[in-house]
Scaffold this motif. Sequence first.
Motif, PDB file in Angstrom:
ATOM      1  N   PRO A 156     -16.740   2.811  10.898  1.00 19.64           N
ATOM      2  CA  PRO A 156     -15.998   3.769  10.068  1.00 19.64           C
ATOM      3  C   PRO A 156     -15.694   3.225   8.672  1.00 19.64           C
ATOM      4  O   PRO A 156     -15.753   3.958   7.688  1.00 19.64           O
ATOM      5  N   ARG A 157     -15.361   1.920   8.569  1.00 21.83           N
ATOM      6  CA  ARG A 157     -15.017   1.368   7.261  1.00 21.83           C
ATOM      7  C   ARG A 157     -16.252   1.256   6.380  1.00 21.83           C
ATOM      8  O   ARG A 157     -16.213   1.514   5.184  1.00 21.83           O
ATOM      9  N   GLU A 158     -17.391   0.856   6.953  1.00 15.91           N
ATOM     10  CA  GLU A 158     -18.641   0.773   6.175  1.00 15.91           C
ATOM     11  C   GLU A 158     -19.053   2.162   5.706  1.00 15.91           C
ATOM     12  O   GLU A 158     -19.494   2.346   4.570  1.00 15.91           O
ATOM     13  N   PHE A 159     -18.876   3.152   6.581  1.00 15.61           N
ATOM     14  CA  PHE A 159     -19.222   4.531   6.231  1.00 15.61           C
ATOM     15  C   PHE A 159     -18.370   5.013   5.054  1.00 15.61           C
ATOM     16  O   PHE A 159     -18.868   5.574   4.083  1.00 15.61           O
ATOM     17  N   ALA A 160     -17.038   4.741   5.142  1.00 16.51           N
ATOM     18  CA  ALA A 160     -16.126   5.183   4.077  1.00 16.51           C
ATOM     19  C   ALA A 160     -16.461   4.495   2.753  1.00 16.51           C
ATOM     20  O   ALA A 160     -16.412   5.107   1.687  1.00 16.51           O
ATOM     21  N   LEU A 161     -16.835   3.209   2.824  1.00 20.73           N
ATOM     22  CA  LEU A 161     -17.214   2.485   1.611  1.00 20.73           C
ATOM     23  C   LEU A 161     -18.463   3.097   0.974  1.00 20.73           C
ATOM     24  O   LEU A 161     -18.504   3.353  -0.232  1.00 20.73           O
ATOM     25  N   LEU A 162     -19.460   3.352   1.811  1.00 18.14           N
ATOM     26  CA  LEU A 162     -20.706   3.923   1.281  1.00 18.14           C
ATOM     27  C   LEU A 162     -20.435   5.299   0.664  1.00 18.14           C
ATOM     28  O   LEU A 162     -20.977   5.637  -0.394  1.00 18.14           O
ATOM     29  N   SER A 174     -13.145  -1.030  -8.561  1.00 22.42           N
ATOM     30  CA  SER A 174     -12.430  -2.287  -8.309  1.00 22.42           C
ATOM     31  C   SER A 174     -12.159  -2.418  -6.815  1.00 22.42           C
ATOM     32  O   SER A 174     -12.210  -1.442  -6.065  1.00 22.42           O
ATOM     33  N   ARG A 175     -11.830  -3.646  -6.392  1.00 24.48           N
ATOM     34  CA  ARG A 175     -11.492  -3.851  -4.981  1.00 24.48           C
ATOM     35  C   ARG A 175     -10.298  -2.988  -4.591  1.00 24.48           C
ATOM     36  O   ARG A 175     -10.245  -2.454  -3.495  1.00 24.48           O
ATOM     37  N   PRO A 191      -7.755  -7.906  -0.441  1.00 35.26           N
ATOM     38  CA  PRO A 191      -8.960  -7.492  -1.168  1.00 35.26           C
ATOM     39  C   PRO A 191     -10.227  -8.191  -0.652  1.00 35.26           C
ATOM     40  O   PRO A 191     -11.322  -7.668  -0.805  1.00 35.26           O
ATOM     41  N   ASN A 192     -10.062  -9.364  -0.020  1.00 37.26           N
ATOM     42  CA  ASN A 192     -11.235 -10.051   0.532  1.00 37.26           C
ATOM     43  C   ASN A 192     -11.942  -9.213   1.594  1.00 37.26           C
ATOM     44  O   ASN A 192     -13.140  -9.363   1.809  1.00 37.26           O
ATOM     45  N   ALA A 193     -11.176  -8.341   2.271  1.00 36.60           N
ATOM     46  CA  ALA A 193     -11.779  -7.487   3.290  1.00 36.60           C
ATOM     47  C   ALA A 193     -12.862  -6.619   2.658  1.00 36.60           C
ATOM     48  O   ALA A 193     -13.890  -6.331   3.278  1.00 36.60           O
ATOM     49  N   VAL A 194     -12.644  -6.220   1.397  1.00 32.40           N
ATOM     50  CA  VAL A 194     -13.642  -5.398   0.707  1.00 32.40           C
ATOM     51  C   VAL A 194     -14.943  -6.174   0.590  1.00 32.40           C
ATOM     52  O   VAL A 194     -16.026  -5.665   0.892  1.00 32.40           O
ATOM     53  N   ASP A 195     -14.827  -7.450   0.166  1.00 37.84           N
ATOM     54  CA  ASP A 195     -16.033  -8.272   0.011  1.00 37.84           C
ATOM     55  C   ASP A 195     -16.777  -8.392   1.347  1.00 37.84           C
ATOM     56  O   ASP A 195     -17.995  -8.277   1.405  1.00 37.84           O
ATOM     57  N   THR A 196     -15.995  -8.631   2.396  1.00 39.05           N
ATOM     58  CA  THR A 196     -16.606  -8.785   3.722  1.00 39.05           C
ATOM     59  C   THR A 196     -17.363  -7.517   4.123  1.00 39.05           C
ATOM     60  O   THR A 196     -18.517  -7.582   4.565  1.00 39.05           O
ATOM     61  N   TYR A 197     -16.728  -6.354   3.955  1.00 40.93           N
ATOM     62  CA  TYR A 197     -17.371  -5.119   4.401  1.00 40.93           C
ATOM     63  C   TYR A 197     -18.516  -4.678   3.489  1.00 40.93           C
ATOM     64  O   TYR A 197     -19.480  -4.075   3.954  1.00 40.93           O
TER      65      TYR A 197
END
Length: 225
Positions: A156-162, A174-175, A191-197
């Motif tokens: 779900p998080r990868e989908f929302a990011l895309l 921005s992050r 904000p590191n979670a953004v980099d990871t995902y």
Amino acid sequence: MHLLVIEDDPKLGPLLRRLLQGDRHVVELAPDGRSGLELALEAPGLEAVILDIGLPDISGLDIARRLRAAKSKLAILMLTARDTVNDRVIGLDAGADDYLVKPFAYEELSARLRALARRAGAAPARSGASLESGPVTLDEHLRKVTVDGHRVELSPREFALLECFLRHPEQVLSRDQLLDQAWPYGVAVTPNAVDTYVHYLRDKLGPAGGQIETVRGVGYRMRAG
Ligand code: CA
């Protein structure tokens, strides 16, 4: 759309207004049930109400019932902290068109609103239903992502990011912007979670993942495919 947010949470209300305005909606905010009900009944051209179920003065359920009786075409999206089948059924019985359980990510709210707008005919049919960039296609209805026609399974998080990247092509995000839009409100993340995902997302998209560029010191940008 012309929207009214009825939400007493002093952080969530203004945050939703800011994000919705960023999506070019006209947004009014009421911090309690009484002023919300008045605005909802009187604002001309209002299309949808985002209604918190737990308000200090009048219950969101009562507001939904009264709005449904007075304005049959108004779309009502209910926000609830309670995730029990019973509460959802009561909410829908009270006249809500849809509901979202807190905590939710802004992208989820945004997708529900687009669905309500399509149902109401307020937006052209299928507008926003499918997003694409080069070989990458995202179907918001089916929650399905393909690259060169091959299905890719995203969390779900990868989908929302895309979804964020595809809706803001070529734009540097921005992050913090990505956290606001793709992560549930009120959930503690760094904000590191953004980099990871973003890293996971790039991997899953294969060579097409190269469209997502790191903008040093700021965040990320998706190049048009
Ligand atoms: Ca509340």
